[in-house]
Motif scaffolding. Structure first.
Motif, PDB file in Angstrom:
ATOM      1  N   LEU A  94       0.833  -1.198   0.000  1.00 23.61           N
ATOM      2  CA  LEU A  94       0.000   0.000   0.000  1.00 23.61           C
ATOM      3  C   LEU A  94       0.875   1.258   0.000  1.00 23.61           C
ATOM      4  O   LEU A  94       1.810   1.369   0.791  1.00 23.61           O
ATOM      5  N   HIS A  96       0.539   5.543  -0.087  1.00 22.63           N
ATOM      6  CA  HIS A  96      -0.313   6.731   0.021  1.00 22.63           C
ATOM      7  C   HIS A  96       0.305   7.828  -0.848  1.00 22.63           C
ATOM      8  O   HIS A  96       1.463   8.208  -0.648  1.00 22.63           O
ATOM      9  N   THR A  98      -0.118  11.757  -2.724  1.00 24.49           N
ATOM     10  CA  THR A  98      -0.794  13.048  -2.689  1.00 24.49           C
ATOM     11  C   THR A  98      -0.415  13.822  -3.939  1.00 24.49           C
ATOM     12  O   THR A  98       0.769  13.984  -4.235  1.00 24.49           O
ATOM     13  N   ASP A 105      -5.650  13.032  -2.206  1.00 22.19           N
ATOM     14  CA  ASP A 105      -4.978  11.857  -1.645  1.00 22.19           C
ATOM     15  C   ASP A 105      -5.549  10.586  -2.255  1.00 22.19           C
ATOM     16  O   ASP A 105      -6.761  10.467  -2.455  1.00 22.19           O
ATOM     17  N   THR A 107      -4.799   6.153  -2.106  1.00 24.28           N
ATOM     18  CA  THR A 107      -4.041   5.009  -1.619  1.00 24.28           C
ATOM     19  C   THR A 107      -4.079   3.951  -2.708  1.00 24.28           C
ATOM     20  O   THR A 107      -5.146   3.601  -3.215  1.00 24.28           O
TER      21      THR A 107
END
Length: 167
Positions: A94, A96, A98, A105, A107
């Motif tokens: 995973l 994250h 931006t 945002d 994921t």
């Protein structure tokens, strides 16, 4: 996403030095990008045929409309910057992300082969569409990868262009 600084074109070494100084000294008011705004501005400001160099990743939308007009009126060169991570992600689980411009945002599961395949497919489609657009408007293009030497591709481009102009 808006014109924050415009320096009218001039000749001479002092002007080049001013451009470099202004590039480093300018503090942007916005993080957004709208390439079409910049291209439209150039179309309205430059009256005489000029050399226009566009330095961008061309990941924006909407610039397809003013680009053919610009390349028809001016000698236009696209310097396309790209980063390998915009085309292929490593499988690390995973992640994250931006968006630096919008703040959005997301994921992403890079452990999923399907997600990686979709990501790479979108990047490849974007590259193909950009190449097709540049070819259709006869726009000269230099593709430079971030982190790599940029001098050699620029020198090769201008040498090739010089030879073509000579005959």
């Amino acid at each position: 996403d808006r014109i924050e600084l415009f320096v009218p074109p001039k000749k001479a070494r002092r002007h080049v030095l001013r451009l470099i100084r202004d590039l480093f000294a300018h503090e942007p008011q916005s993080r957004g990008t709208d390439l079409s705004v910049a291209l439209d501005h150039v179309l309205h400001v430059l009256r005489r045929r000029s050399i226009v160099i566009i330095l961008s990743d061309f990941l924006d939308e909407g610039y397809e409309r003013p680009l053919p007009v610009l390349s028809g009126r001016h000698d236009t060169i696209a310097i396309e910057l790209h980063h390998p991570r915009e085309e292929e992600l490593p499988s690390i689980g995973l992640v994250h992300l931006t968006d630096a411009e919008t703040g959005e945002d997301v994921t992403l599961d890079t452990g999923s082969s399907h997600a990686l395949h979709v990501f790479a497919g979108r990047a490849e489609q974007q590259r193909i569409e950009t190449e097709r657009l540049f070819r259709s408007v006869r726009l000269d293009r230099i593709r430079i990868q971030t982190g790599d030497d940029y001098v050699q591709p620029l020198v090769q481009f201008f040498h090739r262009r010089s030879r073509m102009a000579q005959g």
